[in-house]
Design an enzyme around this catalytic site. Structure first.
Site, PDB file in Angstrom:
ATOM      1  N   CYS A  17     -12.750   2.342 -14.740  1.00 17.68           N
ATOM      2  CA  CYS A  17     -13.516   4.353 -14.844  1.00 17.68           C
ATOM      3  C   CYS A  17     -11.794   5.240 -14.879  1.00 17.68           C
ATOM      4  O   CYS A  17     -11.618   5.672 -13.963  1.00 17.68           O
ATOM      5  CB  CYS A  17     -13.898   4.284 -13.374  1.00 17.68           C
ATOM      6  SG  CYS A  17     -14.952   5.443 -13.468  1.00 17.68           S
ATOM      7  N   GLU A  28       0.673  -1.527   0.052  1.00 19.06           N
ATOM      8  CA  GLU A  28      -0.154  -0.298  -0.155  1.00 19.06           C
ATOM      9  C   GLU A  28       0.757   0.793   0.060  1.00 19.06           C
ATOM     10  O   GLU A  28       0.431   2.071  -0.591  1.00 19.06           O
ATOM     11  CB  GLU A  28      -0.964   0.204   1.217  1.00 19.06           C
ATOM     12  CG  GLU A  28      -2.428  -1.317   1.368  1.00 19.06           C
ATOM     13  CD  GLU A  28      -2.981  -1.253   0.000  1.00 19.06           C
ATOM     14  OE1 GLU A  28      -3.113   0.692  -0.961  1.00 19.06           O
ATOM     15  OE2 GLU A  28      -3.644  -1.674  -0.744  1.00 19.06           O
ATOM     16  N   ASP A  77      -9.499   6.231  -1.913  1.00 21.13           N
ATOM     17  CA  ASP A  77      -8.410   5.964  -3.121  1.00 21.13           C
ATOM     18  C   ASP A  77      -8.478   7.043  -4.402  1.00 21.13           C
ATOM     19  O   ASP A  77      -9.873   7.345  -4.175  1.00 21.13           O
ATOM     20  CB  ASP A  77      -7.011   5.502  -3.350  1.00 21.13           C
ATOM     21  CG  ASP A  77      -7.600   4.387  -4.820  1.00 21.13           C
ATOM     22  OD1 ASP A  77      -8.450   4.476  -4.597  1.00 21.13           O
ATOM     23  OD2 ASP A  77      -6.739   3.649  -4.875  1.00 21.13           O
ATOM     24  N   CYS A  92     -16.562   3.000 -21.291  1.00 20.63           N
ATOM     25  CA  CYS A  92     -17.416   2.904 -20.347  1.00 20.63           C
ATOM     26  C   CYS A  92     -18.707   1.413 -20.461  1.00 20.63           C
ATOM     27  O   CYS A  92     -18.966   1.083 -19.894  1.00 20.63           O
ATOM     28  CB  CYS A  92     -18.624   4.294 -20.326  1.00 20.63           C
ATOM     29  SG  CYS A  92     -17.537   6.012 -19.939  1.00 20.63           S
ATOM     30  N   CYS A  95     -24.890   4.196 -14.087  1.00 23.86           N
ATOM     31  CA  CYS A  95     -23.762   5.665 -14.278  1.00 23.86           C
ATOM     32  C   CYS A  95     -24.415   7.137 -13.942  1.00 23.86           C
ATOM     33  O   CYS A  95     -24.535   7.298 -15.257  1.00 23.86           O
ATOM     34  CB  CYS A  95     -22.402   5.198 -14.676  1.00 23.86           C
ATOM     35  SG  CYS A  95     -21.392   6.755 -14.345  1.00 23.86           S
ATOM     36  N   TYR A 141      -5.839   6.797   4.599  1.00 22.49           N
ATOM     37  CA  TYR A 141      -5.896   5.690   3.872  1.00 22.49           C
ATOM     38  C   TYR A 141      -5.289   4.952   3.666  1.00 22.49           C
ATOM     39  O   TYR A 141      -5.833   3.468   3.513  1.00 22.49           O
ATOM     40  CB  TYR A 141      -5.562   6.029   2.043  1.00 22.49           C
ATOM     41  CG  TYR A 141      -5.689   4.921   0.652  1.00 22.49           C
ATOM     42  CD1 TYR A 141      -7.024   4.316   1.015  1.00 22.49           C
ATOM     43  CD2 TYR A 141      -4.066   4.408   0.839  1.00 22.49           C
ATOM     44  CE1 TYR A 141      -6.333   3.310  -0.223  1.00 22.49           C
ATOM     45  CE2 TYR A 141      -4.306   3.502  -0.029  1.00 22.49           C
ATOM     46  CZ  TYR A 141      -5.070   2.842  -0.066  1.00 22.49           C
ATOM     47  OH  TYR A 141      -5.093   1.843  -0.965  1.00 22.49           O
ATOM     48  N   CYS A 152     -17.636  -1.628 -18.318  1.00 22.60           N
ATOM     49  CA  CYS A 152     -18.115  -0.580 -17.215  1.00 22.60           C
ATOM     50  C   CYS A 152     -19.751  -1.375 -16.896  1.00 22.60           C
ATOM     51  O   CYS A 152     -20.640  -1.875 -17.330  1.00 22.60           O
ATOM     52  CB  CYS A 152     -18.434   0.964 -16.707  1.00 22.60           C
ATOM     53  SG  CYS A 152     -18.397   0.992 -15.443  1.00 22.60           S
TER      54      CYS A 152
END
Length: 291
Positions: free
Chosen positions: A193, A38, A139, A200, A209, A121, A203
């Protein structure tokens, strides 16, 4: 968010079919390996992190292994990931984990947040991914998905807002699904995305959306400038740090002077490395990584 939410199941199903096979997501990944990943992944692509993370895990499989080394070794093996203060943060984290938690990464969110260099985060991500906690993990990728899918905006604000945190909390599913939800939304933002060319058609929530249904209105906030690197102090610092990383002992000033022509900028960058704890200047005027 309830389990019947129109966003939850499509995203979880998409993730199950499309998630990248990354070692820090493996069932046997340790909390330490997840924490290291991370911090390395902050502002750094997966493809650059993988080889460095692998080397670190082989060399320092536990916090105690890293804590036993001088901080300069963390900087040396950070390679070209950039933002090398993260290496110092990880070293400080390792020492704090050994001193405060018996060498085991803590599961408690507040204890994680108290570790050196660990922010909101990272604490939420480690608590979620390593210990299956129920936390809102925000994030850049997650914030962008929520901005588009829920708020109908092309991009989120430059800095995380209280409203975004409230939204993320409201979208959290129950404890069973929350850890997978966190990483699934993140993966959707990383692979589909995306910031510049949203795919799209691929997605799983394109029919829900808000941004797409509104006709994809263009971002109308302050100009979003791309990061520059060439000729910057950051590039200069990187050149100087490379010399120190490759050396097996103290480096004379002349060896640093030859890697950057602009003397005032070079001196400013070198002073910055010393001030940030990434380099040390010895009594004889030579430089080395922190010991």
């Amino acid at each position: 968010m309830s389990k019947s939410s129109p966003l939850l199941r499509p995203i979880l199903d998409w993730y199950a079919a499309n998630a990248r096979d990354l070692p820090w997501r493996a069932p046997d990944a340790t909390p330490w390996s997840i924490l290291v990943s991370e911090i390395m992944l902050q502002q750094t692509p997966v493809v650059r992190v993988l080889p460095v993370w692998t080397e670190w895990m082989e060399r320092w499989p536990t916090p105690a292994a890293l804590a036993a080394e001088p901080p300069g070794e963390a900087v040396r093996h950070w390679g070209r990931l950039g933002y090398p203060r993260r290496a110092l943060n990880l070293h400080a984290c390792a020492r704090a984990i050994v001193e405060r938690h018996g060498g085991e990464v803590p599961a408690d969110h507040a204890a994680l947040l108290a570790l050196p260099g660990v922010g909101e985060y990272t604490a939420a991500a480690v608590a979620s991914f390593a210990f299956r906690g129920r936390h809102a993990v925000l994030d850049t990728n997650v914030r962008r998905v929520f901005a588009r899918a829920v708020s109908g905006q092309e991009y989120p604000p430059k800095a995380t807002t209280a409203a975004e945190r409230v939204l993320a909390e409201s979208l959290l599913p129950g404890p069973e699904d929350a850890p997978v939800w966190a990483v699934a939304v993140m993966e959707l933002g990383a692979l589909v995305c995306t910031a510049r060319t949203a795919r799209c058609a691929d997605c799983p929530i394109n029919d829900r959306c808000a941004w797409r249904l509104a006709g994809k209105p263009a971002y109308d906030g302050p100009a979003r400038k791309g990061q520059t690197y060439a000729g910057t102090d950051r590039q200069c610092r990187g050149r100087l740090l490379t010399v120190l990383r490759q050396a097996h002992g103290p480096v004379p000033k002349a060896a640093l002077d030859v890697v950057w022509d602009d003397a005032p900028q070079r001196e400013r960058a070198l002073d910055g490395l010393v001030a940030d704890g990434l380099a040390e200047v010895l009594d004889d005027g030579t430089y080395r990584l922190p010991s």
